[in-house]
Write a protein that holds these residues in place. Structure first.
Motif, PDB file in Angstrom:
ATOM      1  N   ARG A  10      -0.223   4.244  -5.128  1.00 25.36           N
ATOM      2  CA  ARG A  10       0.077   2.814  -5.293  1.00 25.36           C
ATOM      3  C   ARG A  10       1.256   2.401  -4.418  1.00 25.36           C
ATOM      4  NH1 ARG A  10      -0.150   2.916 -11.580  1.00 25.36           N
ATOM      5  NH2 ARG A  10       2.043   3.271 -11.198  1.00 25.36           N
ATOM      6  N   ASN A  11       2.300   3.237  -4.399  1.00 23.36           N
ATOM      7  CA  ASN A  11       3.468   2.912  -3.585  1.00 23.36           C
ATOM      8  C   ASN A  11       3.140   2.934  -2.098  1.00 23.36           C
ATOM      9  OD1 ASN A  11       5.530   2.231  -5.394  1.00 23.36           O
ATOM     10  ND2 ASN A  11       5.935   4.369  -5.846  1.00 23.36           N
ATOM     11  N   GLU A  12       2.303   3.885  -1.673  1.00 19.30           N
ATOM     12  CA  GLU A  12       1.918   3.953  -0.260  1.00 19.30           C
ATOM     13  C   GLU A  12       1.170   2.691   0.154  1.00 19.30           C
ATOM     14  OE1 GLU A  12      -0.273   7.604   0.088  1.00 19.30           O
ATOM     15  OE2 GLU A  12       1.536   8.831  -0.080  1.00 19.30           O
ATOM     16  N   VAL A  13       0.218   2.257  -0.664  1.00 19.18           N
ATOM     17  CA  VAL A  13      -0.552   1.056  -0.348  1.00 19.18           C
ATOM     18  C   VAL A  13       0.350  -0.176  -0.396  1.00 19.18           C
ATOM     19  CG1 VAL A  13      -2.456  -0.433  -1.095  1.00 19.18           C
ATOM     20  CG2 VAL A  13      -2.740   2.045  -1.080  1.00 19.18           C
ATOM     21  N   ALA A  14       1.237  -0.240  -1.383  1.00 20.24           N
ATOM     22  CA  ALA A  14       2.155  -1.377  -1.479  1.00 20.24           C
ATOM     23  C   ALA A  14       3.034  -1.463  -0.236  1.00 20.24           C
ATOM     24  CB  ALA A  14       3.022  -1.248  -2.737  1.00 20.24           C
ATOM     25  N   GLN A  15       3.494  -0.320   0.266  1.00 20.21           N
ATOM     26  CA  GLN A  15       4.301  -0.310   1.482  1.00 20.21           C
ATOM     27  C   GLN A  15       3.470  -0.752   2.680  1.00 20.21           C
ATOM     28  OE1 GLN A  15       7.531   0.057   2.140  1.00 20.21           O
ATOM     29  NE2 GLN A  15       8.083   0.399   0.006  1.00 20.21           N
ATOM     30  N   GLY A  35      -7.204  -3.222  -5.709  1.00 23.44           N
ATOM     31  CA  GLY A  35      -8.463  -3.407  -4.983  1.00 23.44           C
ATOM     32  C   GLY A  35      -8.552  -2.514  -3.764  1.00 23.44           C
ATOM     33  N   THR A  36      -7.439  -2.369  -3.069  1.00 24.74           N
ATOM     34  CA  THR A  36      -7.413  -1.494  -1.892  1.00 24.74           C
ATOM     35  C   THR A  36      -7.678  -0.051  -2.301  1.00 24.74           C
ATOM     36  OG1 THR A  36      -5.907  -2.936  -0.690  1.00 24.74           O
ATOM     37  CG2 THR A  36      -5.969  -0.634  -0.003  1.00 24.74           C
ATOM     38  N   GLY A  78      -7.670  -6.345   4.851  1.00 22.11           N
ATOM     39  CA  GLY A  78      -8.078  -5.774   3.568  1.00 22.11           C
ATOM     40  C   GLY A  78      -9.125  -6.621   2.874  1.00 22.11           C
ATOM     41  N   GLY A  79      -8.979  -7.938   2.947  1.00 24.39           N
ATOM     42  CA  GLY A  79      -9.971  -8.828   2.354  1.00 24.39           C
ATOM     43  C   GLY A  79     -11.317  -8.713   3.034  1.00 24.39           C
TER      44      GLY A  79
END
Length: 96
Positions: A10-15, A35-36, A78-79
């Motif tokens: 989660r942190n990796e994707v958030a970054q 979603g990612t 991403g969308g």
């Protein structure tokens, strides 16, 4: 996947998407991270290479690899990736 692995993912994707840790995100941003992660899981299960897919869409939409995009461009990519049926890359039709 352990809870520690999930938090790290989660942190990796958030970054990647927003340039901040998951816990610092708004509710809507957390939903996008989820979603990612879900899309990546589906891609992995189908034998897809998620990073290559992101790079393909980023190249088509913005003319550069995903890693060079700003956060709003990453959200758009991403969308696009999330909206493609079955996780298969079918092109974006040139929408920018």
């Amino acid at each position: 996947m352990s809870d520690t692995d999930k938090a790290q993912s989660r942190n990796e994707v958030a970054q990647e998407k927003f340039g901040k840790d998951f816990e610092e995100l708004s509710s809507m941003e957390k939903i996008q991270v989820g979603g990612t992660l879900g899309g990546r899981s589906r891609g992995d299960q189908q034998g897809g290479d998620h990073q290559a897919h992101l790079d393909n869409v980023a190249q088509e939409k913005f003319g550069k690899p995903f890693s060079e995009l700003d956060s709003m461009q990453r959200i758009q990519v991403g969308g696009t990736v999330g909206g493609q049926s079955g996780g298969q890359y079918t092109g974006t039709g040139g929408d920018s």
